[in-house]
Motif scaffolding. Sequence first.
Motif: not given
Length: 172
Positions: A30-32, A61-63, A67-68, A51-52
């Motif tokens: 799911x999203x996130x 590089x966005x999740x 990929x994280x 991760x934040x």
Amino acid sequence: ACATCASGKYISGACTSTSNTVCSNCAACSSGKYKSGGCSGSTDTKCSTCATCASGEYISSACSSTSNTVCSGCSTCGSGKYQTAACGTSTNTQCASCTTCSSGKYKSGGCSGTADTVCSICASCGDGAHVVSVCTPTSNTVCSDCIPCGPNEFETAACSTSSNTQCASCAT
């Protein structure tokens, strides 16, 4: 013979003497969340929370579903540069080169932090004053009052913007 699961499915129920293999569709994250473990054999997709980035980092590089998040450390502006934009959630610090003052101007304010060089117009010496030190890119003109000739002296050259009064002793 027991059935095998096709690609995109995993074994959710084992083959027994009374029932065939039960296959289920692999879960989508799911999203996130991102896929941190593959769907294969008897294991469904493993999803982990994205991760934040910590303070002092930005998202380089966005999740995504596969990929994280990749975080990178915010840059600092080096010598001879100043900051034009702070490090943000998804952008690194932006820097620009410090301005060099043009001819006829000098550096009256330093280039540092978020401020560029401040250049000011060089002073000119007024009447009754002469230049002691010429204006340079880093310092303003220095002027001094003209000194009149003393007793027993006479003027050989008048004070000008470029030189003080020139005096000589009177012959006795």
